[in-house]
Design a protein around this motif. Sequence first.
Motif, short mmCIF file in Angstrom:
data_model
loop_
_atom_site.label_atom_id
_atom_site.label_comp_id
_atom_site.label_asym_id
_atom_site.label_seq_id
_atom_site.Cartn_x
_atom_site.Cartn_y
_atom_site.Cartn_z
N VAL A 70 0.84 -1.20 0.00
CA VAL A 70 0.00 0.00 0.00
C VAL A 70 0.87 1.25 0.00
O VAL A 70 0.58 2.23 -0.70
N ARG A 71 1.96 1.24 0.75
CA ARG A 71 2.83 2.42 0.82
C ARG A 71 3.58 2.64 -0.49
O ARG A 71 3.78 3.79 -0.90
N PRO A 87 -0.07 1.83 -4.18
CA PRO A 87 -1.43 1.70 -3.67
C PRO A 87 -2.41 1.10 -4.67
O PRO A 87 -3.32 0.37 -4.27
N PHE A 92 -6.72 4.86 2.20
CA PHE A 92 -5.32 5.27 2.09
C PHE A 92 -5.03 5.85 0.72
O PHE A 92 -4.32 6.86 0.59
N HIS A 112 -3.62 9.78 -0.26
CA HIS A 112 -2.26 10.02 -0.69
C HIS A 112 -2.07 10.09 -2.20
O HIS A 112 -1.01 10.56 -2.65
N SER A 127 -14.71 5.42 4.44
CA SER A 127 -13.29 5.34 4.10
C SER A 127 -12.86 6.51 3.23
O SER A 127 -11.77 7.07 3.42
N GLY A 187 -10.20 9.38 4.22
CA GLY A 187 -9.08 9.68 3.34
C GLY A 187 -9.00 11.16 2.97
O GLY A 187 -7.92 11.75 2.95
N ARG A 189 -7.77 13.13 5.92
CA ARG A 189 -6.33 12.94 6.05
C ARG A 189 -5.58 13.77 5.01
O ARG A 189 -4.55 14.39 5.32
#
Length: 391
Positions: free
Chosen positions: A49-50, A53, A99, A103, A147, A151, A154
């Motif tokens: 994921v990092r 993704p 996530f 990002h 979710s 996100g 964030r």
Amino acid sequence: MTRTKAVAWAGGACYLLMVGLLVGVAPRVPGTVLGVGALLAVSLLVGLVRCMPLPALALALFGSTAVVVGTPSSLHRSLAVSYQGQFLSFLAADLVLGFLVAHCARRVSVVAVSVSFVVQFLVIGLFAQGDSLSVNGLIALLAMVASCIAGLLRRERREHAVALRSQEVAEAVTAERLRIARELHDMVAHSIGIIAIQAGVGSRVIQTQPAEAREALRAIEATSRETLSGLRRTLVSLRQAERDVTAPKQSPLTPAPGLADVERLAAATADAGVRVDVRRTGADRPLPADIDLSAYRIVQEALTNVVRHAGTGRCRVAIDHGDEELFVEVVDEGRGATGHGSAHGFGLIGMRERVALLGGRLSTGPRPEGGYRVAARLPLPAPVVVPVEAR
């Protein structure tokens, strides 16, 4: 970076292996256990994921779909099932989706949300029955919306933090530029003023009074060397960020000036034709470096203005070391506001900035009895008292 990607893909392979095991034991365990197992297995995708993704989301959707499709209740649609817990596995995909929204670029996020929505509701529509269809559809929609909102929050928080850091950096750069501008102005303006006056004196008496002309040249030389030393110190301070670069060892620099150098400053001003009477009162004690330097620069700039504009041959400098504040005053009996009222200089602006940074007070203006007065009050930190233990 290659090793990191290899570890991430290894985690993805382990995730697929866990999904295969869950599907293999599906006939013997409830659907809720399968859904929770798939939700826990998504932790293996953290590395992927990092780094990547989108592939991580694809694997999560594939694994969740495999768990739903591979359960007996999904294969036998004739069975009336009111609730199918294996649909909880899609929460794993929703975590990855959140996530990604936080990002990745907005266009990529929109595509990912669309694909995830189509896959989840297509699977739910095909393999859920009766009341289970509406329940699982509603849960899937709420989980996906939650979710995405998480996100977005964030993302906004990160963008706000970046904006704050950029603003802090810009303010720090501006403050440093102003500090350097004040230092250069206070240091160079005073020295150039004295050099100009001494050069004029020397040019007038070089034929008739050679000894006085030589004294003027010596004063010019001493003032020039002192100014060059100050400029070198300022330029070195600009290169503090390059300390890690290996450089040949240099000779130690002259320390920054302070109130202890006022007498020397007065002597240089006297060479320029203005006699300075320095008076000190109060208990002299070590001062913080910023206060000591600022007080010196205020006196220096005030004397520069006296030399340039006041048209008088003497002035007075008073320095009072109080318990709670430092008082600095420069008074002359010259032309008053006419002499110090230059609208194009930065001397008074620099003094106000220095005093404001230290939380002090600055008073400037003509005196009723004639002349001009510059007075600054700089608060001093409370002295640290070290308790002495009784023996």
